[in-house]
Motif scaffolding. Structure first.
Motif, short mmCIF file in Angstrom:
data_model
loop_
_atom_site.label_atom_id
_atom_site.label_comp_id
_atom_site.label_asym_id
_atom_site.label_seq_id
_atom_site.Cartn_x
_atom_site.Cartn_y
_atom_site.Cartn_z
N UNK A 43 -12.90 -6.67 0.31
CA UNK A 43 -11.72 -5.96 -0.16
C UNK A 43 -10.51 -6.88 -0.16
N UNK A 44 -9.57 -6.63 -1.06
CA UNK A 44 -8.39 -7.47 -1.19
C UNK A 44 -7.15 -6.73 -0.70
N UNK A 45 -6.29 -7.48 -0.05
CA UNK A 45 -5.00 -6.93 0.37
C UNK A 45 -3.90 -7.77 -0.26
N UNK A 46 -2.86 -7.10 -0.73
CA UNK A 46 -1.70 -7.75 -1.34
C UNK A 46 -0.46 -7.23 -0.62
N UNK A 47 0.54 -8.09 -0.48
CA UNK A 47 1.75 -7.71 0.24
C UNK A 47 2.94 -7.62 -0.71
N UNK A 48 3.91 -6.79 -0.33
CA UNK A 48 5.05 -6.49 -1.20
C UNK A 48 6.19 -7.47 -1.11
N UNK A 49 5.91 -8.72 -0.74
CA UNK A 49 6.97 -9.74 -0.74
C UNK A 49 7.04 -10.35 -2.14
N UNK A 50 8.01 -9.90 -2.91
CA UNK A 50 8.07 -10.22 -4.33
C UNK A 50 8.80 -11.52 -4.66
N UNK A 51 9.80 -11.88 -3.87
CA UNK A 51 10.65 -13.01 -4.25
C UNK A 51 9.91 -14.35 -4.38
N UNK A 88 -4.89 1.00 -4.27
CA UNK A 88 -3.84 1.88 -3.75
C UNK A 88 -2.59 1.07 -3.44
N UNK A 89 -1.47 1.52 -3.98
CA UNK A 89 -0.16 0.94 -3.66
C UNK A 89 0.47 1.82 -2.57
N UNK A 90 0.85 1.19 -1.46
CA UNK A 90 1.39 1.93 -0.32
C UNK A 90 2.88 1.65 -0.19
N UNK A 91 3.71 2.67 -0.40
CA UNK A 91 5.16 2.54 -0.34
C UNK A 91 5.76 3.70 0.44
N UNK A 92 5.06 4.15 1.44
CA UNK A 92 5.51 5.28 2.27
C UNK A 92 6.41 4.75 3.38
N UNK A 93 6.72 5.58 4.38
CA UNK A 93 7.55 5.10 5.48
C UNK A 93 6.80 4.01 6.25
N UNK A 94 7.53 3.10 6.84
CA UNK A 94 6.98 1.85 7.35
C UNK A 94 5.86 2.02 8.37
N UNK A 95 6.01 2.98 9.28
CA UNK A 95 5.02 3.14 10.35
C UNK A 95 3.66 3.57 9.83
N UNK A 96 3.60 4.09 8.59
CA UNK A 96 2.32 4.55 8.03
C UNK A 96 1.62 3.48 7.20
N UNK A 131 -13.31 1.61 0.66
CA UNK A 131 -13.78 0.70 -0.37
C UNK A 131 -12.75 0.38 -1.43
N UNK A 132 -11.47 0.50 -1.09
CA UNK A 132 -10.41 0.26 -2.08
C UNK A 132 -9.61 -0.99 -1.72
N UNK A 133 -9.06 -1.65 -2.74
CA UNK A 133 -8.08 -2.70 -2.52
C UNK A 133 -6.73 -2.06 -2.24
N UNK A 134 -5.85 -2.81 -1.56
CA UNK A 134 -4.56 -2.24 -1.18
C UNK A 134 -3.41 -3.21 -1.44
N UNK A 135 -2.32 -2.67 -1.94
CA UNK A 135 -1.05 -3.38 -2.04
C UNK A 135 -0.12 -2.70 -1.05
N UNK A 136 0.33 -3.44 -0.04
CA UNK A 136 1.15 -2.86 1.02
C UNK A 136 2.58 -3.36 0.87
N UNK A 137 3.50 -2.45 0.62
CA UNK A 137 4.90 -2.84 0.59
C UNK A 137 5.35 -3.22 2.00
N UNK A 138 6.42 -4.01 2.07
CA UNK A 138 6.88 -4.50 3.38
C UNK A 138 7.40 -3.36 4.24
#
Length: 388
Positions: free
Chosen positions: A179-187, A130-138, A150-157
């Motif tokens: 489970x794996x977590x990935x963050x939306x810091x791209x640079x 799941x890629x999460x790009x909703x409003x920040x508080x969510x 049971x899902x991996x997640x990519x969380x945007x900043x």
């Protein structure tokens, strides 16, 4: 980042903007950015919780598909664009609280359905990332729901907007270590940044780091400024606090001392000074006083040992040692978006062989940007400690 609407601009302005963006991002990405202007003004929604896409090319039984939570500009022009370029028909479900956004993205990228109910994505057995790009508080609560399902997640900043959220996310990651977590810091995945890190590794001692960033002006009633969302420090400046932490190394950074400087009542203009445990120092200046024609502008100046370095807009890198100088240049801006988004997809697909972000890093980068926000809110110096 909120985007300026260009639909009502004069024709000559729009032509110049398109031509300039083709030079900065290439033709296809510029086309997506144009389409995003229409996407963000689209009002064709649907009734009920779910809209089934009649033109879907993702089989209903397709396992290991992707879900997207939050279907705004970033999801449309970056997440879905790069995913479908690498793995067409991999997006199965799209969720947004605005049905028109969800339907528009699902239609463009041919996903199976659009929904306004996050549970549809969370409970879909065919979605495992799941890629999460909703409003920040969510971001944190949605990420925890996905991890528990049971899902991996990519969380945007940002991946957390409070220390309480960060603690909840930390506990979830400790509870579900598989489970794996990935963050939306791209640079940090930019080729220019990687070359800089390689050059820095040849030097010893502390670093002197200076960032100047000119961001977009946004209105005072923008949702970024809602107390629950964390403001522009968590919404924007966290990119450069994370980059600074990458340059110093989180194992060398704490405890760190943060000294704020901003005009009284300032919402978008900040100067932040940071002294790290290894003696490195950084100044991050973020200014948003108007719309820059070429988007966000950013310049880094760095000094470590005999190395002087400069990055301009992630399009060029200059490395200087004594009389030796070498410049690296890319034809388009290399912000690392594609590599970061696809890194999450590829590593999730590798099962136990793939790797997500480490828990110490997830905690450290959040502690730093939350400490910066605290310093500016209080107007006082803040020291951030991390348990090692």
């Amino acid at each position: 980042m909120s985007i300026e609407s260009y639909l009502d601009k004069p024709f000559y302005y729009k032509v110049r903007k398109v031509i300039r963006y083709i030079g900065l991002y290439g033709f296809l990405r510029t086309l997506r950015k144009i389409e995003a202007q229409l996407h963000m003004t689209n009002d064709k929604g649907f009734d009920g919780k779910v809209w089934i896409n009649p033109k879907c090319k993702t089989p209903v039984s397709n396992k290991r598909s992707v879900g997207i939570i939050g279907a705004g500009n970033f999801a449309y022009t970056h997440i879905a664009y790069f995913l479908c370029g690498k793995a067409p028909n991999t997006i199965r479900g799209v969720m947004d609280i605005k049905p028109a956004y969800a339907r528009s993205l699902a239609t463009k990228y041919k996903s199976a359905y659009a929904t306004v109910d996050v549970e549809e994505i969370i409970n879909d057995p065919n979605i495992d990332l799941v890629y999460i790009a909703s409003n920040h508080a969510t971001h944190t609560p949605y990420a925890i729901m996905a991890l528990e399902a049971g899902k991996d997640v990519h969380i945007e900043k940002p991946h957390a907007v409070t220390l309480a959220q960060l603690e909840e996310l930390k506990q979830a990651l400790e509870k579900f270590p598989e489970r794996k977590v990935f963050l939306g810091f791209n640079r940090p995945r930019s080729s220019h940044f990687k070359k800089l890190k390689q050059a820095m590794a040849k030097e010893s001692g502390a670093s002197m780091i200076n960032w100047f960033v000119a961001g977009h002006e946004i209105s005072d009633d923008h949702w970024y400024f809602s107390e629950a969302e964390g403001g522009r420090i968590l919404g924007n400046l966290c990119h450069w606090s994370d980059l600074t932490l990458e340059l110093v190394g989180y194992e060398n950074a704490f405890p760190c001392r943060i000294v704020p400087c901003s005009a009284k009542g300032a919402k978008s203009d900040f100067v932040t000074s940071i002294e790290f445990a290894d003696g490195s120092t950084a100044a991050i200046t973020f200014s948003a006083k108007g719309h820059t024609f070429e988007g966000v502008r950013e310049v880094l100046h760095l000094h470590k040992g005999s190395l002087l370095a400069e990055i301009k807009d992630f399009k060029s890198l200059l490395l200087t040692r004594g009389i030796s100088s070498k410049k690296h240049f890319s034809w388009i801006r290399d912000h690392g978006h594609e590599k970061n988004i696809l890194n999450s997809y590829n590593n999730s697909r590798q099962g136990a062989e793939g790797s997500g972000c480490s828990l110490p890093y997830v905690v450290a980068t959040a502690e730093l940007f939350l400490g910066i926000r605290e310093a500016h809110q209080s107007g006082c110096e803040v020291t951030v400690h991390i348990d090692k």
